[in-house]
Design an enzyme around this catalytic site. Sequence first.
Site, short mmCIF file in Angstrom:
data_model
loop_
_atom_site.label_atom_id
_atom_site.label_comp_id
_atom_site.label_asym_id
_atom_site.label_seq_id
_atom_site.Cartn_x
_atom_site.Cartn_y
_atom_site.Cartn_z
N GLU A 204 0.83 -1.22 0.00
CA GLU A 204 0.00 0.00 0.00
C GLU A 204 0.86 1.26 0.00
OE1 GLU A 204 -1.55 -2.97 1.61
OE2 GLU A 204 -2.23 -2.65 -0.45
N ASP A 312 -7.52 -5.05 -4.34
CA ASP A 312 -6.63 -5.35 -3.21
C ASP A 312 -6.70 -6.82 -2.84
OD1 ASP A 312 -6.31 -4.61 0.30
OD2 ASP A 312 -4.73 -4.80 -1.21
#
Lengths: 588, 199
Positions: A204, A312
């Site tokens: 991230e 994700d």
Amino acid sequence: MRLKDAGLAGLALALLMGTAAVAQDAAAPAAPTFDYPPVTAESLINPAPGDWPMYRRTYDGHGYSPLNQITTENVANLVPAWSFSTGVIEGHESPPIVANGVMFITTPENHVFALNAKTGDLYWKYTAEIAENTNPSHPTNRGVALLDDKVFYAAHDATLVALDAKTGKEVWSKEVAPVGEAYYMTLAPLVADGKVMVGVSGGEYGIRGFVAAFDAATGEEAWRTFTVPAPDEPGGDTWPAGAYEHGAGSTWVSGQYDPEAKLVYWGVGNAGPWMGDQRPGDNLYTASVIAMDVASGEIKGHFQYHPNDSFDWDEVSAPILVDDLQKDGTTYKGLVHAARDGVLWALERTAEGPINFKWGEKYVYGDAITAIDPTTGKVTYDESKKPSTGVSKTFCPSLHGGKDWPPAAYNPDTKLVYIPVNNNQCSELTGAEVEYEAGQPYIGFDSISIFVKEGAEYVGSVQAWDISKGEMAWEYKFDKSANWGPILTTAGGLVFSGGSADRMFRALDAKTGDLLWQQKLNSGVIGVPTSFEVDGKQYIAVQAGWGIDSVFNQSTVDQFFGINSNVPQGGVVWVFELKDTPATAAAR
Amino acid sequence: MTEINKSRSSSPRETGDFRINRRGLFSAIAGLGVTVAIGPAEAQDDPSKLPPQVGDLLVFDRETKVPLTPADIDPAVTKTPVGYAMDPASGVVRTGNKNKIAIIKVDPAKVGSESQPKMAEGVLAYSAICTHAGCEVKTFKPETGVMLCPCHGSEFDGLNAGTVKTAPAKHRLAALGLKVEDGKLVVAEAFDADIGAQG
């Protein structure tokens, strides 16, 4: 002179001499010593039945113990043998690793403990001093690896450390990745072919992911393989120009190993930034499994579970190696992966490296993937469910997926794969533009949520699948709880797992899924359970200690069912044994 | 290259506890394009990297640089308004994730005593970066003045010094002191706590 006076006099003398070290040595008892025969490379390929020397016990990732003293018949007599407080609050995910009666556990806050596996007495405790500006995300650790007289540990600030197994003293340490770019490490290292291999976290934060190998004896770097190829490398053309530098592709769960083919299989995480429309292309090797030559790190094969990841859905769990799988009348050597993307994948692994699709079947509710090509395994998306920039989209399964990091297990006796499942969860995600800044999040979203889908009866469960048949054999559903419990299976015909908000640690019948035993522990169980043997007695060991992602995920389940789980936190190592019957007690 | 100190300050020794010391800046591995986090010495050369300074104006748009007035802040939004500080003399905007400022407008009557002195005509300003893992506190709840970080659900109380309402964040959002001069919002006090991810 009385003993008390002698002690005070000694301390006074030491203070006068100005040597605090002397006072320390005089006051501290000698650390208990123990025998520790070196862990050989052969024993990692074929561990003693009573040992659990690596993350999943064996290189194939089965998480299976061949011990069968504890069985479906007597498991109801399982009682605590000893327990040990780690003194740490956050989520405890690592397995009790055991070799020759010595147990090694790791906890959040960068501790490694060595314990007497039979008695629970402490041999030594090590704490890594990590860099000030270390990325604080996911403050946990998934365990150590062993070879020779050393214990290998990945400290949170992306430093790989080799400790002396008998003393806990550092033998060597290696900075694996720059903390300033928000790389960090939480995984258990993998040791094979004389090398210690680690992956990295930070998907991230705009990292460029990789797997790196270091000489086990010296710490010298042997190779480093990036999971996001540069333009001139194979797969480099699946990214727009320049995107690879921050393409993520993190590698934060331990790989598996095929010692015959000498291939390492590693799972690769999400792509960066999160919105696929900001980096058109398949984006290899994100959301893939890669096969690497253990000597050189060269990528010899891969399979991408879902291209241009925008959900994700890290596919960091390395697939389980299962031989003798059947399909269409032929036998093949397989790789089995219960993916974040909600599909249970069966792939074929080859000795040269290439990985071929065999079949894929959804094991949880999912609406973003609408089809799987029967030949190539390539997925088709419902574009209205695929997150993109400036638009709000809803999709299932959620970001956390059908199965997150908690490992699945395979039992060669039942020939079933056991999966810790989260079903009926979805996410809303609104993509946004984002600028890269070293060390800062590089995600790109305006809103994000996880929620339980309307009408859901349950979320967490344990599913058992027959891979050759391509069918689910049974499912044990949790009541109003997610499932964050890694799985252990044994030759005694048992499946052990926790993972629920009610703090239960359970034994299920591996064939039927019937509940045979459960024990409420101090906290929710998200640790990897293991089994070991000392002096002819089998034990089941697990760390209880709820935290990290299970907390946020369970809050969405709480909200849906209108409850308040409030799972207490705190790390405890629990070890269970069979309670003495009058016969066994008399025999001792 | 700036050396980054990698040793933690000392903490209590435990029996059988062994520490390792890290020395020096990681630079040994070629081809990674290591970018060093900028230390204080270099920030002085680059005013855009400084934190908000007393006297700075506030802007939403780093290109148009229009200074904000209290009327520009919408109290009814559900997305946290995020702006930046700007040096009025040079027009340099203080940028970077750690310089993102959550600028919210609330009912002055609801604001707690600790935040009252920091407020200007109902407007309060906080670091927009969640102290847990560094994501932006993207969501605003106008009824309660709460800022929510979507990454893991941390919530901060905008009416009361940005204190943590919901875990996993453990540290409050740093607050700026604001005043109004010539009708524009002006930084009266620098950030009063640490910024960014602290676990």
